[in-house]
Design a protein around this motif. Structure first.
Motif, PDB file in Angstrom:
ATOM      1  N   ALA A 154      42.483  48.300  43.583  1.00 44.46           N
ATOM      2  CA  ALA A 154      41.013  48.234  43.620  1.00 44.46           C
ATOM      3  C   ALA A 154      40.586  46.890  43.038  1.00 44.46           C
ATOM      4  CB  ALA A 154      40.425  49.379  42.813  1.00 44.46           C
ATOM      5  N   VAL A 155      40.062  46.037  43.886  1.00 41.24           N
ATOM      6  CA  VAL A 155      39.679  44.683  43.477  1.00 41.24           C
ATOM      7  C   VAL A 155      38.167  44.680  43.270  1.00 41.24           C
ATOM      8  CG1 VAL A 155      39.771  42.251  44.100  1.00 41.24           C
ATOM      9  CG2 VAL A 155      41.540  43.818  44.933  1.00 41.24           C
ATOM     10  N   VAL A 156      37.735  44.507  42.035  1.00 40.32           N
ATOM     11  CA  VAL A 156      36.309  44.691  41.735  1.00 40.32           C
ATOM     12  C   VAL A 156      35.749  43.446  41.046  1.00 40.32           C
ATOM     13  CG1 VAL A 156      34.594  46.196  40.683  1.00 40.32           C
ATOM     14  CG2 VAL A 156      36.773  47.152  41.427  1.00 40.32           C
ATOM     15  N   ASP A 157      35.058  42.631  41.819  1.00 41.75           N
ATOM     16  CA  ASP A 157      34.315  41.515  41.226  1.00 41.75           C
ATOM     17  C   ASP A 157      32.822  41.847  41.300  1.00 41.75           C
ATOM     18  OD1 ASP A 157      33.641  41.211  43.865  1.00 41.75           O
ATOM     19  OD2 ASP A 157      34.337  39.144  44.058  1.00 41.75           O
ATOM     20  N   GLY A 158      31.980  40.876  40.994  1.00 43.24           N
ATOM     21  CA  GLY A 158      30.543  41.131  40.989  1.00 43.24           C
ATOM     22  C   GLY A 158      30.017  41.564  42.353  1.00 43.24           C
ATOM     23  N   ASN A 159      30.562  40.968  43.414  1.00 45.69           N
ATOM     24  CA  ASN A 159      30.146  41.352  44.769  1.00 45.69           C
ATOM     25  C   ASN A 159      30.457  42.815  45.037  1.00 45.69           C
ATOM     26  OD1 ASN A 159      29.094  38.929  45.795  1.00 45.69           O
ATOM     27  ND2 ASN A 159      31.147  38.132  46.179  1.00 45.69           N
ATOM     28  N   VAL A 160      31.658  43.216  44.650  1.00 46.99           N
ATOM     29  CA  VAL A 160      32.095  44.584  44.934  1.00 46.99           C
ATOM     30  C   VAL A 160      31.277  45.577  44.094  1.00 46.99           C
ATOM     31  CG1 VAL A 160      34.074  46.147  44.938  1.00 46.99           C
ATOM     32  CG2 VAL A 160      34.389  43.745  45.552  1.00 46.99           C
ATOM     33  N   GLU A 161      31.010  45.227  42.852  1.00 43.58           N
ATOM     34  CA  GLU A 161      30.173  46.102  42.011  1.00 43.58           C
ATOM     35  C   GLU A 161      28.804  46.317  42.663  1.00 43.58           C
ATOM     36  OE1 GLU A 161      31.791  45.294  37.473  1.00 43.58           O
ATOM     37  OE2 GLU A 161      30.060  44.178  38.192  1.00 43.58           O
ATOM     38  N   ARG A 162      28.248  45.244  43.186  1.00 40.03           N
ATOM     39  CA  ARG A 162      26.925  45.366  43.812  1.00 40.03           C
ATOM     40  C   ARG A 162      26.982  46.287  45.040  1.00 40.03           C
ATOM     41  NH1 ARG A 162      26.226  40.517  44.027  1.00 40.03           N
ATOM     42  NH2 ARG A 162      26.763  40.024  46.164  1.00 40.03           N
ATOM     43  N   VAL A 163      27.981  46.083  45.879  1.00 41.49           N
ATOM     44  CA  VAL A 163      28.105  46.914  47.082  1.00 41.49           C
ATOM     45  C   VAL A 163      28.304  48.385  46.695  1.00 41.49           C
ATOM     46  CG1 VAL A 163      29.501  47.378  49.134  1.00 41.49           C
ATOM     47  CG2 VAL A 163      28.995  45.013  48.493  1.00 41.49           C
ATOM     48  N   MET A 164      29.166  48.640  45.716  1.00 43.24           N
ATOM     49  CA  MET A 164      29.420  50.039  45.319  1.00 43.24           C
ATOM     50  C   MET A 164      28.166  50.669  44.718  1.00 43.24           C
ATOM     51  SD  MET A 164      32.352  50.848  46.285  1.00 43.24           S
ATOM     52  CE  MET A 164      32.920  49.666  47.504  1.00 43.24           C
ATOM     53  N   ALA A 165      27.462  49.907  43.891  1.00 40.45           N
ATOM     54  CA  ALA A 165      26.241  50.448  43.263  1.00 40.45           C
ATOM     55  C   ALA A 165      25.227  50.842  44.332  1.00 40.45           C
ATOM     56  CB  ALA A 165      25.642  49.411  42.319  1.00 40.45           C
ATOM     57  N   ARG A 166      25.117  50.044  45.375  1.00 43.10           N
ATOM     58  CA  ARG A 166      24.123  50.331  46.408  1.00 43.10           C
ATOM     59  C   ARG A 166      24.600  51.451  47.338  1.00 43.10           C
ATOM     60  NH1 ARG A 166      22.528  44.014  47.678  1.00 43.10           N
ATOM     61  NH2 ARG A 166      21.107  43.795  45.904  1.00 43.10           N
ATOM     62  N   LEU A 167      25.846  51.345  47.736  1.00 44.09           N
ATOM     63  CA  LEU A 167      26.380  52.347  48.663  1.00 44.09           C
ATOM     64  C   LEU A 167      26.211  53.754  48.093  1.00 44.09           C
ATOM     65  CD1 LEU A 167      27.902  52.258  51.367  1.00 44.09           C
ATOM     66  CD2 LEU A 167      30.022  52.037  50.076  1.00 44.09           C
ATOM     67  N   HIS A 168      26.417  53.892  46.772  1.00 44.77           N
ATOM     68  CA  HIS A 168      26.356  55.207  46.133  1.00 44.77           C
ATOM     69  C   HIS A 168      25.070  55.402  45.336  1.00 44.77           C
ATOM     70  CE1 HIS A 168      30.638  54.303  46.800  1.00 44.77           C
ATOM     71  NE2 HIS A 168      30.770  55.589  47.008  1.00 44.77           N
ATOM     72  N   ALA A 169      24.149  54.442  45.428  1.00 43.40           N
ATOM     73  CA  ALA A 169      22.879  54.508  44.681  1.00 43.40           C
ATOM     74  C   ALA A 169      23.113  54.795  43.193  1.00 43.40           C
ATOM     75  CB  ALA A 169      21.937  55.539  45.292  1.00 43.40           C
ATOM     76  N   ASP A 196      43.207  43.028  53.563  1.00 43.02           N
ATOM     77  CA  ASP A 196      42.027  42.681  54.367  1.00 43.02           C
ATOM     78  C   ASP A 196      40.801  43.436  53.864  1.00 43.02           C
ATOM     79  OD1 ASP A 196      43.204  40.843  55.991  1.00 43.02           O
ATOM     80  OD2 ASP A 196      43.522  42.200  57.694  1.00 43.02           O
ATOM     81  N   TYR A 197      40.995  44.680  53.474  1.00 39.83           N
ATOM     82  CA  TYR A 197      39.862  45.479  52.992  1.00 39.83           C
ATOM     83  C   TYR A 197      39.245  44.839  51.741  1.00 39.83           C
ATOM     84  CZ  TYR A 197      37.176  49.158  50.815  1.00 39.83           C
ATOM     85  OH  TYR A 197      36.156  49.850  50.201  1.00 39.83           O
ATOM     86  N   ALA A 198      40.099  44.408  50.799  1.00 41.13           N
ATOM     87  CA  ALA A 198      39.586  43.788  49.561  1.00 41.13           C
ATOM     88  C   ALA A 198      38.739  42.572  49.895  1.00 41.13           C
ATOM     89  CB  ALA A 198      40.754  43.394  48.655  1.00 41.13           C
ATOM     90  N   GLN A 199      39.221  41.775  50.826  1.00 44.42           N
ATOM     91  CA  GLN A 199      38.472  40.567  51.195  1.00 44.42           C
ATOM     92  C   GLN A 199      37.221  40.920  51.989  1.00 44.42           C
ATOM     93  OE1 GLN A 199      41.455  37.142  52.052  1.00 44.42           O
ATOM     94  NE2 GLN A 199      42.492  39.049  52.590  1.00 44.42           N
ATOM     95  N   ALA A 200      37.284  42.016  52.741  1.00 45.98           N
ATOM     96  CA  ALA A 200      36.125  42.440  53.527  1.00 45.98           C
ATOM     97  C   ALA A 200      34.972  42.868  52.619  1.00 45.98           C
ATOM     98  CB  ALA A 200      36.525  43.591  54.460  1.00 45.98           C
ATOM     99  N   VAL A 201      35.274  43.622  51.554  1.00 50.23           N
ATOM    100  CA  VAL A 201      34.184  44.047  50.657  1.00 50.23           C
ATOM    101  C   VAL A 201      33.576  42.827  49.971  1.00 50.23           C
ATOM    102  CG1 VAL A 201      33.461  45.656  48.865  1.00 50.23           C
ATOM    103  CG2 VAL A 201      35.474  46.164  50.180  1.00 50.23           C
ATOM    104  N   MET A 202      34.448  41.905  49.563  1.00 51.82           N
ATOM    105  CA  MET A 202      33.925  40.683  48.929  1.00 51.82           C
ATOM    106  C   MET A 202      33.027  39.922  49.903  1.00 51.82           C
ATOM    107  SD  MET A 202      37.218  39.048  47.104  1.00 51.82           S
ATOM    108  CE  MET A 202      38.271  39.953  46.020  1.00 51.82           C
ATOM    109  N   ASP A 203      33.462  39.807  51.159  1.00 57.03           N
ATOM    110  CA  ASP A 203      32.650  39.076  52.143  1.00 57.03           C
ATOM    111  C   ASP A 203      31.341  39.796  52.416  1.00 57.03           C
ATOM    112  OD1 ASP A 203      34.744  37.343  52.263  1.00 57.03           O
ATOM    113  OD2 ASP A 203      34.868  37.290  54.457  1.00 57.03           O
ATOM    114  N   LEU A 204      31.390  41.126  52.473  1.00 57.60           N
ATOM    115  CA  LEU A 204      30.147  41.876  52.691  1.00 57.60           C
ATOM    116  C   LEU A 204      29.155  41.584  51.563  1.00 57.60           C
ATOM    117  CD1 LEU A 204      28.985  44.119  54.667  1.00 57.60           C
ATOM    118  CD2 LEU A 204      29.453  45.708  52.795  1.00 57.60           C
ATOM    119  N   GLY A 205      29.653  41.598  50.323  1.00 54.69           N
ATOM    120  CA  GLY A 205      28.784  41.323  49.182  1.00 54.69           C
ATOM    121  C   GLY A 205      28.254  39.897  49.185  1.00 54.69           C
ATOM    122  N   ALA A 206      29.088  38.964  49.649  1.00 57.73           N
ATOM    123  CA  ALA A 206      28.688  37.551  49.600  1.00 57.73           C
ATOM    124  C   ALA A 206      27.743  37.182  50.734  1.00 57.73           C
ATOM    125  CB  ALA A 206      29.942  36.672  49.654  1.00 57.73           C
TER     126      ALA A 206
END
Ligand code: SF4
Length: 365
Positions: A154-169, A196-206
């Motif tokens: 589970a690769v969690v940077d600031g981008n990923v935290e933001r996506v997870m916070a929003r996805l799950h409200a 690829d998934y780890a990089q995909a979440v980062m790209d989605l956040g960015a």
């Protein structure tokens, strides 16, 4: 302690994100694009663990745009981890100048030496073994294990935290919600193509789930996103109010010789800016220090008008610059640099500010 809000389950599917990544992956100099990488470990082009590690260390606290040219210069000059390990540390620090956080550059070099020596030039491929290397924390170990070795970390940077916070409200504020966000990220991480998934979440956040004004209509996870359906995407993640950074004070000593050369010294390895070259300074204290009391030697010190301000992560610093010219060049551990040669030294940002301030007020260079 207030009770955490319940987190609704999300129906987000990694496969939807991976399909989006296949079309919209950012082109980055250290990345193997999803099409070239192929589906799964051992198939398609493999990322170079040295490139993945180097980029992840450089990207800590720094933007992709800033890191790009540094990364390219590093791998041109040191194409392998063994080459980086064999480089003089001062050369590595000089190339690093401008990326800040010099302890990272020192650890980078130490890590390269450990991989080249104890690991025969091969990066270990598990999170635990990566974490044992100098300068590699939980985030970097997960990122290298996932991206370089396709481990389901589970690769969690600031981008990923933001996506997870929003996805799950998740409405509880950061940093208190970090553990919950990491658990949510882990629960979504697939065993198929985790790199690829780890990089995909980062790209989605960015690029899509951006801090301000997320572009929800372009998002592959929009149908499953609770923050979007509740109309609160732009408000998340919430953050607890930041504590004010304490203020510290110091003195920088601008010493010149009659030929115009400026006194530099290497700072001790430990502490902030450890091992870096710069003008001598006083200790950095809670109250403005007495310049003469902390000076490296007795001289006729004169304070320049104004101050040099600098922000470190944990405190703000106001530096007074005092100047003196000395005739006797016999100063222990001195590195004398003529004004035109200052650029050859890896001066950290704070010291470059001191140089600009001193030249602005002494009328040189
Ligand atoms: Fe972010 Fe919007 Fe996608 Fe939700 S729908 S994950 S808020 S971009």
């Amino acid at each position: 302690m207030p009770k955490a809000d319940p987190v609704p389950a999300s129906a987000a599917k990694p496969a939807d994100l991976l399909a989006w990544y296949g079309r919209h992956a950012r082109t980055l100099p250290w990345r193997v694009p999803p099409r070239a990488r192929g589906r799964g470990r051992g198939r398609g082009a493999a990322p170079d663990p040295y490139h993945v590690w180097l980029s992840e260390i450089m990207l800590q606290q720094t933007t992709v745009a800033t890191v790009g040219p540094y990364f390219v210069r590093f791998v041109e000059r040191w194409p392998t981890v063994e080459a980086l390990a064999a480089a003089p540390r001062d050369d590595v620090l000089t190339e690093w100048a401008g990326l800040g956080y010099y302890a990272r550059a020192r650890n980078l070099h130490a890590c390269a030496q450990t991989v080249a020596g104890a690991h025969g030039g091969q990066f270990p491929d598990t999170e635990d073994a990566l974490r044992a290397l100098p300068g590699i924390g939980a985030y970097t170990a997960a990122a290298v294990a996932a991206i370089a070795f396709d481990r389901p970390a589970a690769v969690v940077d600031g981008n990923v935290e933001r996506v997870m916070a929003r996805l799950h409200a998740v409405t509880d504020p950061l940093p208190g919600s970090k553990t919950a966000l990491k658990a949510l990220a882990a629960s979504l991480t697939p065993s198929e193509r985790p790199g690829d998934y780890a990089q995909a979440v980062m790209d989605l956040g960015a690029t899509v789930c951006t801090p301000r004004r997320p572009k929800c209509p372009l998002c592959p996870w929009r149908p499953a996103c609770h923050a979007h359906s509740a109309g609160i995407a732009g408000e998340l993640p919430r953050r607890a109010p930041k504590k004010a950074r304490p203020q510290r004070y110091g003195v920088a000593y601008w010493v010149t010789r009659p030929d115009g050369a400026i006194l530099l010294q290497q700072r001790p390895d430990r502490g902030l800016l450890g091992g870096m070259i710069g003008m001598p300074t006083s200790d950095w204290l809670d109250v403005p220090p007495d310049p003469a009391a902390q000076a490296p030697f007795a001289a006729d010190w004169r304070a320049l008008p104004g101050i040099v301000q600098h922000g470190f992560t944990h405190f703000r610093l106001d530096l007074t610059v005092v100047v003196a010219q000395i005739d006797d060049p016999d100063v222990p551990d001195a590195i004398w640099a003529l004004p035109d040669a200052l650029g050859r030294h890896a001066l950290p940002t704070l010291m470059r500010k001191v140089v600009r301030h001193a030249f602005a007020h002494t009328g040189r260079a």
